[in-house]
Design a protein around this motif. Structure first.
Motif, mmCIF file in Angstrom:
data_model
loop_
_atom_site.group_PDB
_atom_site.id
_atom_site.type_symbol
_atom_site.label_atom_id
_atom_site.label_comp_id
_atom_site.label_asym_id
_atom_site.label_seq_id
_atom_site.Cartn_x
_atom_site.Cartn_y
_atom_site.Cartn_z
ATOM 1 N N SER A 55 1.067 30.014 -1.845
ATOM 2 C CA SER A 55 2.043 30.759 -2.743
ATOM 3 C C SER A 55 3.284 30.430 -2.498
ATOM 4 C CB SER A 55 1.876 32.158 -2.486
ATOM 5 O OG SER A 55 2.486 32.448 -1.204
ATOM 6 N N CYS A 56 4.476 30.328 -3.474
ATOM 7 C CA CYS A 56 5.755 30.351 -3.205
ATOM 8 C C CYS A 56 6.370 31.204 -2.178
ATOM 9 C CB CYS A 56 6.331 30.411 -4.536
ATOM 10 S SG CYS A 56 8.118 29.829 -4.404
ATOM 11 N N THR A 57 5.826 32.379 -2.056
ATOM 12 C CA THR A 57 6.157 33.086 -1.008
ATOM 13 C C THR A 57 6.051 32.677 0.399
ATOM 14 O OG1 THR A 57 5.999 35.154 -2.143
ATOM 15 C CG2 THR A 57 5.975 35.385 0.088
ATOM 16 N N GLU A 58 4.831 32.064 0.671
ATOM 17 C CA GLU A 58 4.475 31.373 1.769
ATOM 18 C C GLU A 58 5.316 29.934 2.107
ATOM 19 O OE1 GLU A 58 3.284 30.617 5.487
ATOM 20 O OE2 GLU A 58 3.014 32.313 4.233
ATOM 21 N N THR A 60 8.461 29.705 1.138
ATOM 22 C CA THR A 60 9.762 30.574 1.545
ATOM 23 C C THR A 60 9.672 30.680 3.177
ATOM 24 O OG1 THR A 60 9.947 31.363 -0.900
ATOM 25 C CG2 THR A 60 11.491 32.084 0.738
ATOM 26 N N PHE A 82 13.993 36.862 -6.020
ATOM 27 C CA PHE A 82 12.801 37.449 -5.624
ATOM 28 C C PHE A 82 12.809 38.128 -4.162
ATOM 29 C CE2 PHE A 82 8.189 37.158 -5.203
ATOM 30 C CZ PHE A 82 7.739 38.319 -5.961
ATOM 31 N N SER A 84 10.727 37.950 -2.090
ATOM 32 C CA SER A 84 10.278 37.282 -1.034
ATOM 33 C C SER A 84 11.226 36.277 -0.304
ATOM 34 C CB SER A 84 9.202 36.072 -1.388
ATOM 35 O OG SER A 84 9.622 35.208 -2.292
ATOM 36 N N ASN A 87 12.819 38.949 2.358
ATOM 37 C CA ASN A 87 11.776 39.152 3.412
ATOM 38 C C ASN A 87 11.632 37.860 4.345
ATOM 39 O OD1 ASN A 87 11.241 41.649 2.290
ATOM 40 N ND2 ASN A 87 9.421 41.230 1.461
ATOM 41 N N ALA A 88 11.628 36.732 3.887
ATOM 42 C CA ALA A 88 11.377 35.675 4.698
ATOM 43 C C ALA A 88 12.671 35.457 5.712
ATOM 44 C CB ALA A 88 11.333 34.294 3.885
ATOM 45 N N ASP A 153 14.995 27.807 -4.451
ATOM 46 C CA ASP A 153 14.047 28.509 -5.014
ATOM 47 C C ASP A 153 13.910 27.992 -6.519
ATOM 48 O OD1 ASP A 153 12.160 30.262 -6.295
ATOM 49 O OD2 ASP A 153 12.845 31.913 -5.227
ATOM 50 N N SER A 177 6.435 27.710 -7.679
ATOM 51 C CA SER A 177 5.366 28.525 -7.674
ATOM 52 C C SER A 177 4.351 28.178 -8.833
ATOM 53 C CB SER A 177 5.849 29.925 -8.097
ATOM 54 O OG SER A 177 4.871 30.837 -8.107
#
Length: 379
Positions: A55-58, A60, A82, A84, A87-88, A153, A177
């Motif tokens: 995922s793009c979150t991972e 990040t 976003f 994420s 959060n990252a 991003d 993503s």
């Protein structure tokens, strides 16, 4: 319901998945390698600079980890981002410092970022809102001059470029993503680019449990004796892509030019049919040398009308939204200083349906519903 985002999948994707199933190898393997190679070619870099993840979150989270950001470090990012991203940063102990954005483009300017820099700033993390590149070249120059890392991003910006250079490659690390709502989808998945090839190699290891080498069953014959033995270099997670997702993503990447042509048609239609409506502002034109992915089409209207218009469209079967809710207003991040450009934009902006599966009838429905709602609400 006419959706804001929607993938376009068909027989070619099914055939690619069928081929993976018939190979009896559905984990990370040849298809992932092919997808990484195709994406590297798409953004104009060597394959050694990219690695796929789930995922793009991972991606990040990996970017923050790769750059060693942690306690005592500030990371500047636009409040229109976003969740994420924040959060990252926070999960690694660093402090997210939110900056303002330009009200019309919803991208941060160089001045917005400079105003948020602190003596503890170690990195900047920018989003290309709606696929608009924004002032990325000047932001990259600012970061180089200040000795600050730049993370891009580019989840919205798979085909966005400035003077031929792909967004996502201006900084130290770029992220993309392929989730269900993007232009080219793999059901889920992400890609990470690192300017330093050694960082990309480290990212690949971090994404697979810190293993120093990876040998799937299909590759065992290429390995030394006792190929099952392992060496672990870090306490890491498992966040790799697999061949099923990569097979879908590879087909979608090949279809990207057709997707982009249809999205440009949709944008041109909206520009033409929505022009001249009192109180309605359309997305600003791209500057010379900029190419956008046409991920969002956003309109701006008086704040006192926006929510009512959104409700009217929903009742007519047209889904709209505002992306992304302002992060400096989210209590957990502990930052609520005024950011007037973003706050004005958040009150006035509405994203209309924009995807390659929209029919001509869908487009007429969206335009008619929007025109009629504004006319009725403006009386």
């Amino acid at each position: 319901m006419i959706n804001v985002f929607q993938p376009m999948l068909g027989e070619a994707e099914l055939a690619a998945v069928k081929e993976v199933f018939e190979s009896n190898w559905i984990g990370k393997g040849r298809r992932v390698e092919q997808f990484e190679q195709a994406f590297a070619e798409h953004i104009g870099v060597g394959t050694e600079h990219v690695t796929s993840v789930n995922s793009c979150t991972e991606a990040t989270f990996l970017a923050v980890q790769l750059l060693g950001l942690g306690p005592g470090d500030d990371v500047v990012l636009p409040t229109v981002s976003f969740v994420s991203a924040a959060n990252a940063i926070a999960a690694h102990g660093a402090r997210p410092v939110f900056c303002d954005v330009a009200e019309r483009t919803l991208n941060p300017t160089v001045a917005d970022i400079e105003a948020a820099l602190t003596p503890a700033t170690k990195a900047v993390l920018v989003l290309h809102f709606g696929g608009y590149p924004g002032e990325i070249a000047a932001i990259a120059e600012l970061c180089r001059r200040r000795g600050i890392h730049l993370i891009e991003d580019a989840a919205n910006a798979i085909a966005s470029r400035v003077d031929g250079r792909a967004c996502g490659t201006f900084g130290d690390i770029g992220l993309w993503s392929f989730d269900h709502g993007k232009i080219a989808v793999a059901v889920d998945g992400g890609m990470l680019y690192a300017r330093d090839a050694e960082l990309a190699e480290r990212a690949a290891k971090l994404a697979y449990l810190g293993l120093e080498h990876f040998t799937g069953f299909s590759q065992a014959e290429k390995s030394a004796n006792r190929w099952w033995e392992i060496e672990v270099s870090s306490f890491s997670r498992r966040s790799i892509m697999n061949d099923v997702l990569a097979a879908i993503g590879g087909v979608q990447l090949g279809r990207l030019p057709d997707f982009l042509r249809r999205r440009r048609f949709v944008v041109d239609y909206y520009d033409r049919e929505l022009a001249g409506i009192d109180g309605l502002e359309l997305p600003p034109p791209l500057p010379a040398g900029h190419e956008g992915s046409h991920y969002f089409y956003w309109v701006q209207l008086p704040a006192e009308l926006r929510d009512a218009v959104a409700r009217d469209l929903y009742e007519r079967g047209v889904y709209t939204t505002f992306r992304y809710p302002l992060l400096h207003k989210v209590a957990i991040y502990g930052a609520d200083r005024p950011l007037p450009g973003a706050e004005q934009a958040a009150a006035r902006t509405l994203c209309l349906p924009l995807h390659q599966a929209l029919s001509d009838t869908d487009l007429k429905t969206v335009v008619t519903a929007l025109r009629e709602s504004i006319a009725r609400r403006s009386r």
